[in-house]
Design an enzyme around this catalytic site. Structure first.
Site, PDB file in Angstrom:
ATOM      1  N   ASP A   1       3.269   9.383  -0.586  1.00 21.72           N
ATOM      2  CA  ASP A   1       2.267   8.508  -0.233  1.00 21.72           C
ATOM      3  C   ASP A   1       1.985   7.525  -1.199  1.00 21.72           C
ATOM      4  O   ASP A   1       2.245   7.647  -2.372  1.00 21.72           O
ATOM      5  CB  ASP A   1       0.819   9.511  -0.181  1.00 21.72           C
ATOM      6  CG  ASP A   1       0.195   9.082   1.003  1.00 21.72           C
ATOM      7  OD1 ASP A   1       0.073   8.029   1.212  1.00 21.72           O
ATOM      8  OD2 ASP A   1      -0.513  10.025   1.402  1.00 21.72           O
TER       9      ASP A   1
ATOM     10  N   HIS B   1       0.645  -1.383   0.073  1.00 14.41           N
ATOM     11  CA  HIS B   1       0.011  -0.028   0.041  1.00 14.41           C
ATOM     12  C   HIS B   1       1.019   1.237   0.031  1.00 14.41           C
ATOM     13  O   HIS B   1       0.211   2.258  -0.247  1.00 14.41           O
ATOM     14  CB  HIS B   1      -1.021  -0.029   1.199  1.00 14.41           C
ATOM     15  CG  HIS B   1      -2.255  -0.785   1.111  1.00 14.41           C
ATOM     16  ND1 HIS B   1      -3.280  -0.521   0.791  1.00 14.41           N
ATOM     17  CD2 HIS B   1      -2.044  -2.289   1.317  1.00 14.41           C
ATOM     18  CE1 HIS B   1      -3.939  -1.901   0.774  1.00 14.41           C
ATOM     19  NE2 HIS B   1      -3.356  -2.982   1.118  1.00 14.41           N
TER      20      HIS B   1
HETATM   21  P1  ADQ Z   1      -3.243   5.909   5.134  1.00 12.22           P
HETATM   22  O1  ADQ Z   1      -1.705   6.240   4.991  1.00 12.22           O
HETATM   23  O2  ADQ Z   1      -3.867   5.755   6.243  1.00 12.22           O
HETATM   24  O3  ADQ Z   1      -3.150   4.472   4.213  1.00 12.22           O
HETATM   25  P2  ADQ Z   1      -4.926   7.265   3.189  1.00 12.22           P
HETATM   26  O4  ADQ Z   1      -5.125   6.474   1.975  1.00 12.22           O
HETATM   27  O5  ADQ Z   1      -4.932   8.799   2.995  1.00 12.22           O
HETATM   28  O6  ADQ Z   1      -3.903   6.961   4.178  1.00 12.22           O
HETATM   29  O7  ADQ Z   1      -6.326   7.215   4.176  1.00 12.22           O
HETATM   30  C1  ADQ Z   1      -6.853   5.927   4.483  1.00 12.22           C
HETATM   31  C2  ADQ Z   1      -8.248   5.970   4.934  1.00 12.22           C
HETATM   32  O8  ADQ Z   1      -8.161   6.621   6.367  1.00 12.22           O
HETATM   33  C3  ADQ Z   1      -9.099   6.889   4.061  1.00 12.22           C
HETATM   34  O9  ADQ Z   1     -10.231   6.091   3.760  1.00 12.22           O
HETATM   35  C4  ADQ Z   1      -9.505   8.263   4.834  1.00 12.22           C
HETATM   36  O10 ADQ Z   1     -10.751   8.823   5.050  1.00 12.22           O
HETATM   37  C5  ADQ Z   1      -9.197   7.672   6.423  1.00 12.22           C
HETATM   38  N1  ADQ Z   1      -8.969   8.734   7.254  1.00 12.22           N
HETATM   39  C6  ADQ Z   1      -7.393   9.489   7.089  1.00 12.22           C
HETATM   40  N2  ADQ Z   1      -7.326  10.310   7.846  1.00 12.22           N
HETATM   41  C7  ADQ Z   1      -8.486  10.335   8.535  1.00 12.22           C
HETATM   42  C8  ADQ Z   1      -9.017  11.138   9.674  1.00 12.22           C
HETATM   43  N3  ADQ Z   1      -8.225  12.170  10.182  1.00 12.22           N
HETATM   44  N4  ADQ Z   1     -10.432  11.094  10.414  1.00 12.22           N
HETATM   45  C9  ADQ Z   1     -10.984  10.048   9.725  1.00 12.22           C
HETATM   46  N5  ADQ Z   1     -10.467   8.946   8.722  1.00 12.22           N
HETATM   47  C10 ADQ Z   1      -9.521   9.392   8.354  1.00 12.22           C
HETATM   48  C11 ADQ Z   1      -2.487   3.454   3.390  1.00 12.22           C
HETATM   49  C12 ADQ Z   1      -1.115   4.209   2.516  1.00 12.22           C
HETATM   50  C13 ADQ Z   1      -1.920   4.998   1.487  1.00 12.22           C
HETATM   51  C14 ADQ Z   1      -3.037   4.371   0.731  1.00 12.22           C
HETATM   52  C15 ADQ Z   1      -3.885   3.410   1.698  1.00 12.22           C
HETATM   53  C16 ADQ Z   1      -4.554   2.564   0.893  1.00 12.22           C
HETATM   54  O11 ADQ Z   1      -0.105   5.124   3.339  1.00 12.22           O
HETATM   55  O12 ADQ Z   1      -1.085   5.675   0.730  1.00 12.22           O
HETATM   56  O13 ADQ Z   1      -3.700   5.096  -0.131  1.00 12.22           O
HETATM   57  O14 ADQ Z   1      -3.000   2.764   2.527  1.00 12.22           O
HETATM   58  O15 ADQ Z   1      -3.836   1.842  -0.056  1.00 12.22           O
END
Ligand code: ADQ
Length: 453
Positions: free
Chosen positions: A362, A155
């Site tokens: 990211d 991811h």
């Molecule tokens: P993350 O680093 O967690 O994921 P991201 O893809 O932006 O980053 O977010 C994942 C989920 O968490 C989203 O559905 C978002 O809505 C939720 N989320 C994030 N911040 C939040 C907050 N403050 N409050 C509530 N919900 C929140 C990892 C990788 C990413 C990749 C994903 C999926 O780091 O690059 O996109 O996995 O593969």
């Protein structure tokens, strides 16, 4: 149809009938709901028990979890996974630490996962592992004699060999990764970086179409950009019952809202983003008294020092920026260290005229995609997106910025607020089109088909 066995560090806390969770969990759940299957992972508990927890059945999905010991948690989770791999794979080599005992702990937990999963599987099950916690998992399964098809989807980014080789045990990690049958990446850049290492530094021979012959076996690689459920996000954003918090927010706001939503993580570029917003307030005073920047960032991994440091720093910066610019009736920056459930978050996205998604690196960044999906197509907001987010490959109609360029970011905020409706609609339509093509279903189906094939 083979049964699907999903393995990830954590098993999402799913309940029947609840709204779908974000990214990984949503994709995995869809895949498992269709034909049933198993989801295995760590419970999130640190205990002295070595017994597995009782299985839990949610519809056709059977959830199996194990606890970790304090030493496993420290060496595997806090140590090699989040102290070494996470920073280095996000190109933050200055923040990475390395300790041989932690790497040994990482391999030990990968073996523990493998021994537990081996007891659950049948010969033709398809095993789909997720993310950087499990780079050595297939190797451990092979050592137990498991011959099933095993795939890994990463991811997060995979960096070029020059960066990856700063991890002292890099060669062993790559050798272990090559025990998977399929390695999936978010972008072509990540795939190319991995193949570059394998071909130039591990004696691999390219076989075309992402496959490589190395360590006496054939490993396939592929690019599977993860997506979101576009229609579901928009429906959640519009639903009256979900909109209470968004309506309250709107009532407290002046004209313009810029929103950011991240886990509180140094890779997300929050420090640079705060500095860019300060620059915006300084260079574009016409927006004073009219704009609010709301940063939602719940703490994550808060028992790791680098995460405590970024939290302390941002608290100080938020206070300082408000102290410098606030008026009796205007607070330019709202900083919320809390999380919101998805049904509250999606309407908040819809409320914002601009969304700042500016990670330093990211894998994909689903917030960028959710923001676009949540917008009203007739009156869409503007996405300001880092060129270093995997999502920038697809969302080229966003205002693409370099997160290290404060002046560039400040100019993009000004441009977003001044943008004509027609241009906003065109950009939004272009992004929605790509996101419908690269849907979450497509991510899941392509990965599974390639793993089977
Ligand atoms: P993350 O680093 O967690 O994921 P991201 O893809 O932006 O980053 O977010 C994942 C989920 O968490 C989203 O559905 C978002 O809505 C939720 N989320 C994030 N911040 C939040 C907050 N403050 N409050 C509530 N919900 C929140 C990892 C990788 C990413 C990749 C994903 C999926 O780091 O690059 O996109 O996995 O593969």
């Amino acid at each position: 149809m083979s049964r699907l066995v999903v393995v990830s560090n954590r098993v999402a806390p799913i309940q029947e009938g609840e709204a779908t969770a974000g990214g990984l969990a949503a994709g995995v759940l869809d895949a498992l709901k269709g034909h049933g299957g198993i989801w295995f992972g760590w419970s999130g508990n640190v205990t002295t028990e070595s017994e597995p927890n009782p299985a839990r059945q949610v519809g056709p999905i059977t959830l199996f979890t194990i606890d970790l010991s304090r030493q496993d948690y420290d060496q595997f989770y806090r140590g090699f996974a989040n102290g070494t791999l996470w920073p280095t794979l996000h190109y933050q080599i200055g923040l990475g630490t390395y300790d041989r005992a932690e790497f040994a702990g990482y391999k030990r937990v990968n073996e523990l996962f493998a021994r537990s999963v081996e007891k659950l599987i049948k010969p033709d099950d398809l095993i789909w592992a997720h993310d950087y916690h499990l780079l050595c998992f297939a190797d451990s399964l092979r050592a137990l004699g498991v011959k099933n098809r095993i795939g890994l989807f990463l991811h997060i980014p995979f960096p070029g060999p020059g960066v990856f080789m700063t991890i002292p045990c890099h060669a062993e990690v790559i050798r272990s990764m090559c025990q998977y049958d399929l390695l999936g990446f978010q972008t072509e850049q990540d795939q190319a970086a991995f193949l570059d290492y394998v071909i130039r530094h591990a004696g691999g021979t390219p076989l075309g179409d992402g496959a490589v012959s190395v360590f006496d076996r054939v490993v396939k690689t592929g690019v599977y950009p993860i997506g979101v459920h576009v229609e579901e996000v928009r429906a959640q954003a519009e639903l009256a019952a979900n909109r209470r918090v968004a309506t309250r927010l709107r009532a407290t706001l002046l004209d313009w809202l810029i929103l950011s939503v991240d886990r509180l993580d140094y890779s997300k570029g929050l420090r640079q983003r705060f500095a860019a917003y300060e620059r915006f307030l300084q260079d574009y005073p016409t927006w004073h008294n009219n704009v609010t920047f709301m940063q939602i960032a719940p703490p994550s991994r808060s028992d790791i020092e680098t995460y405590q440091a970024i939290r302390r720093e941002l608290e100080g910066e938020a206070g300082r920026i408000n102290g410098r610019f606030a008026e009796v009736d205007w607070v330019p920056l709202r900083y919320l260290n809390k999380s919101f459930p998805r049904n509250v978050l999606m309407p908040l996205y819809a409320e914002a005229q601009a969304c700042l998604v500016t990670p330093l690196r990211d894998g994909m960044n689903l917030v960028a995609k959710e923001y676009v999906a949540a917008q009203d197509p007739a009156e869409p907001g503007v996405l300001i997106l880092s060129q270093f987010a995997g999502a920038a490959n697809e969302l080229q109609a966003a205002l693409v910025v370099n997160p290290y360029d404060q002046e560039g970011l400040a100019a993009a905020m000004d441009q977003a607020f001044a943008m004509r409706l027609e241009e906003r609609q065109e950009r939004h339509a272009a992004m929605i089109k790509v996101m419908r093509e690269n849907s979450l279903e497509r991510w899941r189906d392509r990965f599974q088909a390639d793993l089977l094939g």
